[in-house]
Design a protein around this motif. Structure first.
Motif, PDB file in Angstrom:
ATOM      1  N   TRP A 159     -34.638  22.536 -49.788  1.00 26.06           N
ATOM      2  CA  TRP A 159     -33.976  23.838 -49.711  1.00 26.06           C
ATOM      3  C   TRP A 159     -34.910  24.945 -49.225  1.00 26.06           C
ATOM      4  N   THR A 160     -34.258  25.939 -48.569  1.00 21.48           N
ATOM      5  CA  THR A 160     -34.966  27.175 -48.239  1.00 21.48           C
ATOM      6  C   THR A 160     -34.588  28.234 -49.270  1.00 21.48           C
ATOM      7  N   VAL A 161     -35.291  29.369 -49.195  1.00 14.62           N
ATOM      8  CA  VAL A 161     -34.976  30.504 -50.066  1.00 14.62           C
ATOM      9  C   VAL A 161     -33.497  30.881 -49.923  1.00 14.62           C
ATOM     10  N   GLY A 162     -33.019  30.927 -48.687  1.00  7.25           N
ATOM     11  CA  GLY A 162     -31.636  31.332 -48.431  1.00  7.25           C
ATOM     12  C   GLY A 162     -30.635  30.384 -49.068  1.00  7.25           C
ATOM     13  N   GLU A 163     -30.908  29.060 -48.940  1.00  6.35           N
ATOM     14  CA  GLU A 163     -30.001  28.074 -49.543  1.00  6.35           C
ATOM     15  C   GLU A 163     -29.962  28.226 -51.065  1.00  6.35           C
ATOM     16  N   ALA A 164     -31.143  28.504 -51.643  1.00  2.87           N
ATOM     17  CA  ALA A 164     -31.197  28.693 -53.098  1.00  2.87           C
ATOM     18  C   ALA A 164     -30.368  29.907 -53.499  1.00  2.87           C
ATOM     19  N   ILE A 165     -30.527  31.017 -52.773  1.00  7.30           N
ATOM     20  CA  ILE A 165     -29.782  32.243 -53.108  1.00  7.30           C
ATOM     21  C   ILE A 165     -28.284  32.000 -52.987  1.00  7.30           C
ATOM     22  N   ASP A 166     -27.848  31.328 -51.904  1.00  7.37           N
ATOM     23  CA  ASP A 166     -26.423  31.060 -51.719  1.00  7.37           C
ATOM     24  C   ASP A 166     -25.871  30.205 -52.860  1.00  7.37           C
ATOM     25  N   TYR A 167     -26.686  29.196 -53.267  1.00  8.21           N
ATOM     26  CA  TYR A 167     -26.264  28.320 -54.364  1.00  8.21           C
ATOM     27  C   TYR A 167     -26.074  29.129 -55.649  1.00  8.21           C
ATOM     28  N   LEU A 168     -27.060  29.979 -55.953  1.00  8.69           N
ATOM     29  CA  LEU A 168     -27.009  30.773 -57.188  1.00  8.69           C
ATOM     30  C   LEU A 168     -25.833  31.754 -57.155  1.00  8.69           C
ATOM     31  N   ARG A 169     -25.579  32.341 -55.969  1.00 10.95           N
ATOM     32  CA  ARG A 169     -24.484  33.296 -55.818  1.00 10.95           C
ATOM     33  C   ARG A 169     -23.124  32.621 -56.030  1.00 10.95           C
ATOM     34  N   MET A 170     -23.019  31.345 -55.593  1.00  8.79           N
ATOM     35  CA  MET A 170     -21.744  30.642 -55.659  1.00  8.79           C
ATOM     36  C   MET A 170     -21.384  30.134 -57.056  1.00  8.79           C
ATOM     37  N   HIS A 171     -22.417  29.884 -57.884  1.00  2.76           N
ATOM     38  CA  HIS A 171     -22.145  29.310 -59.210  1.00  2.76           C
ATOM     39  C   HIS A 171     -21.976  30.395 -60.243  1.00  2.76           C
ATOM     40  N   ASP A 172     -20.839  30.401 -60.935  1.00  6.67           N
ATOM     41  CA  ASP A 172     -20.719  31.403 -61.982  1.00  6.67           C
ATOM     42  C   ASP A 172     -20.887  30.803 -63.378  1.00  6.67           C
ATOM     43  N   ASP A 173     -21.351  29.540 -63.449  1.00  5.41           N
ATOM     44  CA  ASP A 173     -21.645  28.983 -64.774  1.00  5.41           C
ATOM     45  C   ASP A 173     -23.161  28.811 -64.959  1.00  5.41           C
ATOM     46  N   LEU A 174     -23.936  29.746 -64.415  1.00  5.19           N
ATOM     47  CA  LEU A 174     -25.396  29.686 -64.597  1.00  5.19           C
ATOM     48  C   LEU A 174     -25.741  29.919 -66.072  1.00  5.19           C
ATOM     49  N   GLY A 201     -38.342  37.618 -53.534  1.00  8.61           N
ATOM     50  CA  GLY A 201     -39.333  38.370 -52.769  1.00  8.61           C
ATOM     51  C   GLY A 201     -39.699  37.755 -51.429  1.00  8.61           C
ATOM     52  N   HIS A 202     -39.062  36.639 -51.058  1.00  6.60           N
ATOM     53  CA  HIS A 202     -39.455  35.979 -49.805  1.00  6.60           C
ATOM     54  C   HIS A 202     -38.292  35.869 -48.827  1.00  6.60           C
ATOM     55  N   PRO A 203     -38.615  35.733 -47.543  1.00  4.74           N
ATOM     56  CA  PRO A 203     -37.560  35.660 -46.520  1.00  4.74           C
ATOM     57  C   PRO A 203     -36.682  34.420 -46.664  1.00  4.74           C
ATOM     58  N   ARG A 204     -35.414  34.553 -46.262  1.00  3.47           N
ATOM     59  CA  ARG A 204     -34.415  33.499 -46.445  1.00  3.47           C
ATOM     60  C   ARG A 204     -34.803  32.162 -45.827  1.00  3.47           C
TER      61      ARG A 204
ATOM     62  N   ASP B 166     -32.523  44.173 -51.904  1.00  2.00           N
ATOM     63  CA  ASP B 166     -33.191  44.709 -50.714  1.00  2.00           C
ATOM     64  C   ASP B 166     -34.565  45.266 -51.065  1.00  2.00           C
ATOM     65  N   TYR B 167     -34.634  45.956 -52.218  1.00  3.19           N
ATOM     66  CA  TYR B 167     -35.904  46.518 -52.655  1.00  3.19           C
ATOM     67  C   TYR B 167     -36.927  45.404 -52.884  1.00  3.19           C
ATOM     68  N   LEU B 168     -36.504  44.358 -53.585  1.00  3.38           N
ATOM     69  CA  LEU B 168     -37.426  43.263 -53.900  1.00  3.38           C
ATOM     70  C   LEU B 168     -37.871  42.552 -52.622  1.00  3.38           C
ATOM     71  N   ARG B 169     -36.944  42.393 -51.683  1.00  2.00           N
ATOM     72  CA  ARG B 169     -37.235  41.717 -50.427  1.00  2.00           C
ATOM     73  C   ARG B 169     -38.266  42.501 -49.609  1.00  2.00           C
ATOM     74  N   MET B 170     -38.180  43.855 -49.688  1.00  2.00           N
ATOM     75  CA  MET B 170     -39.049  44.696 -48.867  1.00  2.00           C
ATOM     76  C   MET B 170     -40.476  44.813 -49.403  1.00  2.00           C
ATOM     77  N   HIS B 171     -40.655  44.635 -50.710  1.00  2.00           N
ATOM     78  CA  HIS B 171     -41.980  44.828 -51.301  1.00  2.00           C
ATOM     79  C   HIS B 171     -42.744  43.517 -51.342  1.00  2.00           C
TER      80      HIS B 171
END
Lengths: 457, 457
Positions: A159-174, A201-204, B166-171
């Motif tokens: 996974w990349t950072v972006g894939e992780a973020i999308d996964y976390l955003r999609m799951h509402d049973d975290l 803090g890192h790019p997608r 966005d703030y976290l991504r920028m710093h």
């Protein structure tokens, strides 16, 4: 550096007048007022309050508080009164309270209950929660498997950072609280983890494997919870994946649970060193308390009688020189105290893994030498006291010599006995005290009265 | 429930043969081999290893390890040998090591060093790091201000999830580890916090104030670190914002630092209860160890002499009935043990804030009643022993009565003295033992010998 004094220590202590007001509201049956008074309190503070009031007041508060009672309080309350609290709650209130809790908290509550109460709580749970709890109970008590929560967040290594973020955003049973995303291989074995801070803090497009933590460490489900607490404290872990025998991810332990275990282990050591059962609690009644204390006093009675048998050997000497009876407890007492110092250091160092095969002989040698130095210091002091008090150089010399002998033996026994017990897989905190004080009593009386018989008679 | 046994306890213990191999590599001056052997070890384990070997081996390892030495190790190592390690390091190695550390770890190291060593380390830091460290040192020792890290992540209350991301991504100067975004009002006073998990798991347009944590709690910078540890343990905090006197956000404390403090506080209590200075360490040499132990033994000598003065009053009685000398230590010893049980429970309960104004009288009453019950049990046992051994009903009765008196007094003194010391703002762990055993020795000898004089002579 600053010289200001620190803030006083009462911020987190339950206020006596507030406790009094709450008791009065409960006694008067004022449900609304009681609810208003309890509302600002954290569940842990309400649990403390219930522990601190007497059993009658406890029953009254629980009854008037009624449906306001929440699962958190049940989870925070001391084991020793939890069954009492459960019995005092209406069945619906109890069911509701238990259903609010996370599975690891339910497991923690169930562990110390007897079978009928366990049944009541298990039946209150929804089917899938019950399955999770029953699964946890299959691990042995005090294991990592019991301590862990099953709710976790994991993803594949690619996974990349972006894939992780999308996964976390999609799951509402975290899970309610989580701090890492765990990376797993195709066989679901954890290979690393990434903090949420790094993900944010890192790019997608960055690969997660680029930003994994150095501190990664897995815990085995069958590991003792005391070892888990040690690992968290030693390696500053915040959370750690738990694996089964095949190395597959089965759960997560977080530092707050490890901190509770660390606290309990310390409590156990302090109580055991003083000869008190670790199940003892401040909320126990007189009979329960007596049960937690009498066994140690019985052991102590036997050792004290053994020491008396040594004195009895020298009855004739004491009859001739009564000063011996006056002075003999001093030698035994000094030995007992020096021995307790050495054994406390040894027991503590074994618990923190600072006393190992690499330094055991050096530590024992040091304790013996410390006994020798302290022995000489207090031999001189006591020799002078003996000389002045009883006007006899020989008596002063005898007590001085006995003091040196007993403090050296105290160092040897104090360090050696805990190490020996540890090798025999007996908890040194539990049994060292009885052995060490027996040794210092017996040796103290033998050395003093024996030398006195040789020199003075 | 399962009956399997847990995994053995040696996973986290330093292996003796590995320590031996490392010592040999250092002795032979094999820098590469030493580096290879140390490489898999966590800094905390290397610190333990340095503590466990003898001082000569320590110097050798540090010399051969040289530039591989890292700041983490310095941070993990025991206070008692840190100055020795600093002196053994080349100045460049030390500077490099210190520059790698976070500011709160540097503060922790500096606290226990003397002024010249502090200077060396402060000068090794870059200007802005030095400013941060000097600012921390302005807070008193053992305060939250010393414990906190200044690196934190905060944002205004009106932010949405998207704005936070966005703030976290920028710093790119975010702290190494952080778990919450702290919300602050326009005066920079914290008003709540949001976990990173919640930020990641919710839609961009949601207001952060909608997903703040219930557990939010601020710490005052002047608060005692022991209180901070208590708050983390009691309220299951993961991190907490630290505020100055105006309520403005000045730093953050995380649970891993609170766990270290909790561990140190326990260590201190256990050592003090045994009459050992809390500065004592397993790595201390003989003379340092003696200094940490002798003061308590001196106190004990005085109390033992006081007890002997009581015996001296009854010299005539003992001369007539030597059995009194044989039996008298038993009464004193049982009282001492029962008193130690009560005082340990009281000291511990005061530390955990379970013993408060609300229940102090009930606890003291309970301890007295437990003393009475145990007193009766062991009075019967000992009365029978006395009767059989010396064939005297009166002697059996005397020792039985003395036992009851002394165990009741032990309960009263054991619970009452720590409470009294706490009220006087003296650490009960430090001083209770001396007072309680003096009471039980004096009362034990008085009761037994006094009753014997009345009944038997």
């Amino acid at each position: 550096m600053a010289e200001e004094s620190l803030i006083e220590e009462d911020r987190y202590e339950l206020d006596k007048s507030m406790v009094q007001t709450i008791r009065e509201a409960a006694q008067a049956g004022q449900a609304d007022r009681l609810a208003a008074l309890m509302q600002p309190l954290h569940a842990a503070d309400i649990a403390d309050l219930l522990e601190q009031v007497d059993p009658d007041a406890r029953a009254e508060i629980l009854q008037v508080f009624g449906t306001e009672f929440d699962g958190e309080i049940l989870s925070e309350i001391d084991d020793s009164i939890r069954d009492e609290v459960i019995d005092a709650l209406e069945p619906e209130v109890l069911s509701e309270a238990v259903r609010e809790l996370e599975s690891d908290d339910v497991v923690d509550i169930l562990e110390d209950l007897d079978a009928p109460q366990q049944e009541v709580i298990l039946e209150a749970l929804e089917d899938d929660d019950r399955a999770v709890v029953e699964q946890a109970l299959r691990y042995p008590e005090f294991s990592a498997g019991r301590l862990m929560q099953r709710e976790l967040v994991a993803g594949p290594e690619h996974w990349t950072v972006g894939e992780a973020i999308d996964y976390l955003r999609m799951h509402d049973d975290l899970p309610d609280e989580f701090y890492h995303l765990i990376l797993v291989d195709p066989k679901f074995r954890p290979t690393g983890y990434v903090t949420l801070g790094k993900i944010l803090g890192h790019p997608r497009e960055l690969k997660l494997t680029e930003i994994v933590e150095d501190s990664f460490q897995t815990i085995e489900a069958m590991e003792d919870e005391a070892e888990v607490a040690y690992a968290f404290n030693q390696y500053h872990l915040i959370s750690a994946p738990v694996v089964d025998e095949q190395g597959r991810l089965v759960g997560v332990i977080t530092i707050d649970d490890a901190m509770v275990v660390l606290d309990e282990e310390h409590e156990e050591d302090i109580l055991r060193l003083a000869g008190i059962s670790e199940e003892s609690s401040l909320a126990d009644r007189v009979i329960a308390t007596t049960k937690h204390r009498a066994p140690w006093l019985a052991v102590n009675l036997v050792t004290a009688v053994m020491a008396s048998l040594v004195i009895a050997i020298y009855e004739d000497a004491i009859a001739k020189i009564v000063a011996l009876a006056v002075l003999m407890p001093i030698v035994a007492s000094m030995g007992g105290n020096a021995g307790t110092q050495s054994l406390t250091v040894a027991v503590r160092a074994i618990a923190t893994k600072d006393l190992t095969g690499s330094n055991v002989w050096r530590v024992i040698r040091r304790e013996v030498l410390v006994g020798l130095v302290n022995g000489v210091i207090f031999a001189v002091a006591m020799g002078i006291v003996g000389l002045i008090w009883f006007g006899s150089v020989q008596l002063g010399a005898v007590i001085a010599a006995a003091m040196v002998i007993n403090l050296v033996v105290a160092g040897l026994a104090g360090a050696g006995i805990p190490v020996l017990l540890e090798r025999l897989r007996i908890d040194p905190a539990l049994a060292s005290g009885a052995f060490v004080t027996t040794v210092t009593d017996v040796v103290g009386f033998f050395a003093f009265l024996g030398l006195a018989t040789m020199v003075l008679l």
